[in-house]
Design an enzyme around this catalytic site. Structure first.
Site, PDB file in Angstrom:
ATOM      1  N   CYS A   1      -2.388   9.124   2.502  1.00  0.00           N
ATOM      2  CA  CYS A   1      -2.006   8.649   1.173  1.00  0.00           C
ATOM      3  C   CYS A   1      -3.098   8.927   0.148  1.00  0.00           C
ATOM      4  O   CYS A   1      -2.842   8.950  -1.041  1.00  0.00           O
ATOM      5  CB  CYS A   1      -1.706   7.166   1.222  1.00  0.00           C
ATOM      6  SG  CYS A   1      -3.070   6.233   1.905  1.00  0.00           S
TER       7      CYS A   1
ATOM      8  N   GLU B   1       0.900  -1.176   0.000  1.00  0.00           N
ATOM      9  CA  GLU B   1       0.000   0.000   0.000  1.00  0.00           C
ATOM     10  C   GLU B   1       0.924   1.207   0.000  1.00  0.00           C
ATOM     11  O   GLU B   1       1.507   1.543   1.033  1.00  0.00           O
ATOM     12  CB  GLU B   1      -0.874   0.004   1.261  1.00  0.00           C
ATOM     13  CG  GLU B   1      -1.844  -1.154   1.361  1.00  0.00           C
ATOM     14  CD  GLU B   1      -3.051  -0.997   0.466  1.00  0.00           C
ATOM     15  OE1 GLU B   1      -3.277   0.104  -0.071  1.00  0.00           O
ATOM     16  OE2 GLU B   1      -3.770  -1.986   0.294  1.00  0.00           O
TER      17      GLU B   1
HETATM   18  P1  NAP Z   1       8.201   5.192   4.735  1.00  0.00           P
HETATM   19  O1  NAP Z   1       9.334   6.074   4.986  1.00  0.00           O
HETATM   20  O2  NAP Z   1       8.206   4.339   3.528  1.00  0.00           O
HETATM   21  O3  NAP Z   1       8.050   4.305   6.056  1.00  0.00           O
HETATM   22  C1  NAP Z   1       7.040   3.329   6.202  1.00  0.00           C
HETATM   23  C2  NAP Z   1       7.551   2.234   7.106  1.00  0.00           C
HETATM   24  O4  NAP Z   1       8.679   1.597   6.491  1.00  0.00           O
HETATM   25  C3  NAP Z   1       8.032   2.713   8.473  1.00  0.00           C
HETATM   26  O5  NAP Z   1       7.745   1.721   9.422  1.00  0.00           O
HETATM   27  C4  NAP Z   1       9.534   2.833   8.249  1.00  0.00           C
HETATM   28  O6  NAP Z   1      10.276   2.736   9.450  1.00  0.00           O
HETATM   29  C5  NAP Z   1       9.784   1.633   7.377  1.00  0.00           C
HETATM   30  N1  NAP Z   1      10.996   1.689   6.572  1.00  0.00           N
HETATM   31  C6  NAP Z   1      11.681   2.773   6.134  1.00  0.00           C
HETATM   32  N2  NAP Z   1      12.754   2.381   5.395  1.00  0.00           N
HETATM   33  C7  NAP Z   1      12.738   1.020   5.379  1.00  0.00           C
HETATM   34  C8  NAP Z   1      13.577   0.018   4.785  1.00  0.00           C
HETATM   35  N3  NAP Z   1      14.622   0.337   4.028  1.00  0.00           N
HETATM   36  N4  NAP Z   1      13.263  -1.278   4.981  1.00  0.00           N
HETATM   37  C9  NAP Z   1      12.186  -1.619   5.724  1.00  0.00           C
HETATM   38  N5  NAP Z   1      11.362  -0.730   6.304  1.00  0.00           N
HETATM   39  C10 NAP Z   1      11.627   0.579   6.125  1.00  0.00           C
HETATM   40  O7  NAP Z   1       6.824   5.996   4.677  1.00  0.00           O
HETATM   41  P2  NAP Z   1       6.262   7.028   5.745  1.00  0.00           P
HETATM   42  O8  NAP Z   1       6.933   8.325   5.514  1.00  0.00           O
HETATM   43  O9  NAP Z   1       6.283   6.442   7.114  1.00  0.00           O
HETATM   44  O10 NAP Z   1       4.735   7.091   5.328  1.00  0.00           O
HETATM   45  C11 NAP Z   1       4.251   7.948   4.363  1.00  0.00           C
HETATM   46  C12 NAP Z   1       4.054   7.204   3.053  1.00  0.00           C
HETATM   47  O11 NAP Z   1       3.166   6.125   3.256  1.00  0.00           O
HETATM   48  C13 NAP Z   1       3.407   8.087   2.022  1.00  0.00           C
HETATM   49  O12 NAP Z   1       4.002   7.868   0.766  1.00  0.00           O
HETATM   50  C14 NAP Z   1       1.964   7.597   2.016  1.00  0.00           C
HETATM   51  O13 NAP Z   1       1.289   7.853   0.817  1.00  0.00           O
HETATM   52  C15 NAP Z   1       2.148   6.146   2.264  1.00  0.00           C
HETATM   53  N6  NAP Z   1       0.912   5.551   2.800  1.00  0.00           N
HETATM   54  C16 NAP Z   1       0.206   4.708   1.988  1.00  0.00           C
HETATM   55  C17 NAP Z   1      -0.985   4.165   2.451  1.00  0.00           C
HETATM   56  C18 NAP Z   1      -1.797   3.255   1.577  1.00  0.00           C
HETATM   57  O14 NAP Z   1      -2.693   2.604   2.090  1.00  0.00           O
HETATM   58  N7  NAP Z   1      -1.518   3.168   0.293  1.00  0.00           N
HETATM   59  C19 NAP Z   1      -1.439   4.461   3.745  1.00  0.00           C
HETATM   60  C20 NAP Z   1      -0.684   5.317   4.539  1.00  0.00           C
HETATM   61  C21 NAP Z   1       0.506   5.848   4.051  1.00  0.00           C
HETATM   62  P3  NAP Z   1      10.703   4.032  10.277  1.00  0.00           P
HETATM   63  O15 NAP Z   1       9.467   4.787  10.543  1.00  0.00           O
HETATM   64  O16 NAP Z   1      11.271   3.469  11.494  1.00  0.00           O
HETATM   65  O17 NAP Z   1      11.639   4.803   9.404  1.00  0.00           O
END
Ligand code: NAP
Length: 486
Positions: free
Chosen positions: A292, A258
């Site tokens: 998102c 997602e």
């Molecule tokens: P993110 O930076 O991708 O982080 C999401 C999760 O992944 C966090 O738990 C993060 O940990 C972890 N993570 C980061 N780098 C990683 C790696 N290399 N390997 C494994 N895990 C890793 O995203 P975010 O900034 O938290 O969230 C915002 C994004 O989520 C936006 O793009 C939004 O559109 C998207 N989103 C999508 C949906 C949907 O249903 N499509 C819903 C909500 C949000 P840490 O926090 O510890 O860094």
């Protein structure tokens, strides 16, 4: 923080939940968690390393052996108890969420109810994991298809919906008979740990639901390099989702993603403008623009452009920026400094290319992580604000001339999560709904999330669906039984 404002202080855990125990990192390493509104440190969480993560996977493997053998009714009853406990503790869960994530308390309460609704939905769905019988190809043959749990599942979740992004996965996984290891975002672990506490209270057996915290790269690599983990469900950015998908290739783990969006919000000349403005406000400014499915690009047809801009600016003037706990707050702190800088960057880029600020103060004047809502007109598709998620309270309007142009502009992105449009013309409604390349389309509706509908995107916005019947299928394998010689 010395004393948290909770009615049930035991909901606040600073250790991980693994195999039914509350555990620290073996190394003793910890990470600090702060309140994005004040910068104050709320507490610490364990910084799990690879071996701690492997221990959690082993606990989930044991939990799975027990859980997969329970009846669907038992799983349903447990999920229903967990749901009920979330409702009983909804005020405390909302308080924890506002503390660590910043969102206005009323929105946090709304998220808790929304998150709980997934546990209820999947408690009901657990008892409907029906299979199929198929006519055999010879008279003595019987073909039966059963549904089996995939196995140990991992979830990596973001900070913007600290509860719902977990229950949307865990409800489905546990209903299907899988166990789960969840790694919540580093910024919002306390809501996740409180959910683990309530899962324990609900009697969900040890090892079935585990929550671990720590370095995302190490934990992600350990989860995806383990042959024991059969499924990864990730919600977050497209950049990280792409990496995790590649990592899952090693053991051909099932993947659900997602990811990010770039939602168009189209207002046609024949729209009900008041309805469109109400939808725009809900879609753009919920969670201070950090969802998102937030409208990221407003496309407004010539004939209603000026009236829509004026009505939207008027509605925006009623938003109230403040601490998430303050009475009447509708817009609160963004998650961190980088989020503030992204809004400022998108703003500057648009202004340099000729956009006009028609409402709101200069985002560069933001205090701390608080950015006031801003409205820009004269946006064109090449600006950063149209190319990437802004993830903040900056709204930009593109003017368009005709329906074909609106559809072309809307689809001109690698993303395909949510789109919205407003029109009172039934023929246009069908044409546009068919033409939009998105997983979800809001038609005269700005809020589309619902546990009984399949949530998810196409193109670079993801793979698979959450919620609905489809959400549970993500945690099931079909097993085909062919019995001959009858
Ligand atoms: P993110 O930076 O991708 O982080 C999401 C999760 O992944 C966090 O738990 C993060 O940990 C972890 N993570 C980061 N780098 C990683 C790696 N290399 N390997 C494994 N895990 C890793 O995203 P975010 O900034 O938290 O969230 C915002 C994004 O989520 C936006 O793009 C939004 O559109 C998207 N989103 C999508 C949906 C949907 O249903 N499509 C819903 C909500 C949000 P840490 O926090 O510890 O860094």
């Amino acid at each position: 923080m010395s004393q948290l404002p909770l009615q049930s202080a035991e909901l606040f855990h600073q250790n991980c939940y693994v195999g039914g125990e509350w555990v620290a990192a073996t190394s003793g390493a910890k990470l600090e968690v702060d309140n994005p509104a004040s910068g104050e440190i709320i507490g610490n969480i364990p910084d799990f390393d690879a071996s701690d993560t492997q221990h959690a996977i082993a606990a989930a493997a044991e939990g799975f052996q027990q859980w997969r053998r329970t009846s669907a009714t038992t799983r349903s009853d447990h999920l229903y108890r967990w749901y009920q406990l979330m409702l009983d503790h909804s005020d405390d869960l909302a308080t924890l969420m506002t503390l660590e994530q910043g969102k206005p308390l009323a929105e946090a309460k709304g998220e808790v109810l929304y998150a709980a609704s997934f546990l209820r939905w999947f408690a009901e769905e657990a008892r409907r994991a029906y299979g199929d019988t198929i006519p055999g190809s010879t008279p003595d043959q019987h073909i039966i298809v059963t549904r089996q749990p995939v196995g140990v599942s991992a979830a990596i979740t973001p900070w913007n919906f600290p509860a719902a992004m977990i229950t949307r996965k865990a409800g489905a996984a546990l209903a299907a008979g899988c166990s789960m290891v969840v790694k919540p975002a580093e910024a919002t672990p306390y809501t996740a740990l409180a959910l683990a506490h309530l899962s324990q209270q609900a009697g969900i057996p040890a090892g079935v639901f585990n929550v671990i915290t720590g370095n995302p790269v190490i934990i992600g690599q350990t989860l995806t390099s383990s042959p024991t983990v059969r499924k990864l469900s990730f919600t977050g950015s497209t950049a990280v989702g792409r990496k995790l998908m590649a990592q899952c290739a090693e053991h051909i783990q099932k993947v659900s993603l997602e990811l990010g969006g770039n939602a168009p919000f189209i207002v046609f000349d024949d729209a009900d403008l008041d309805q469109a403005v109400a939808g725009a406000m809900a879609s753009k400014f919920r969670n201070t623009g950090q969802t998102c499915v937030c409208a990221n690009r407003f496309l407004v047809q010539d004939g209603v452009h000026d009236a829509f801009v004026s009505k939207l600016a008027d509605a925006m003037s009623k938003l109230q920026l403040g601490d998430g706990f303050a009475e009447g707050t509708t817009q609160s702190a963004l998650i961190n400094r980088a989020a503030v800088e992204k809004v400022q960057q998108h703003y500057s880029n648009a202004i340099q290319q000729g956009a006009t600020r028609v409402f709101g103060p200069e985002p560069h004047d933001a205090q701390g992580n608080f950015v006031a809502p801003v409205l820009l007109t004269g946006i064109n598709p090449d600006m950063q604000i149209c190319q990437e998620e802004t993830f903040g309270p900056l709204a930009g309007i593109i003017r368009f001339d005709n329906e074909a142009q609106a559809i072309q502009l809307a689809n001109d992105t690698p993303y395909g999560l949510a789109a919205y449009f407003y029109s009172q013309n039934i023929h246009r409604v069908w044409r546009v709904a068919d033409a939009l390349e998105y997983g979800m389309v809001g038609i005269n509706e700005g809020i589309i999330s619902n546990p009984s509908a399949p949530f998810g995107g196409v193109k670079e916005s993801g793979l698979g669906r959450e919620g609905a019947r489809e959400g549970m299928a993500e945690y099931e394998e079909s097993k085909y039984l062919c019995m001959g010689g009858a």
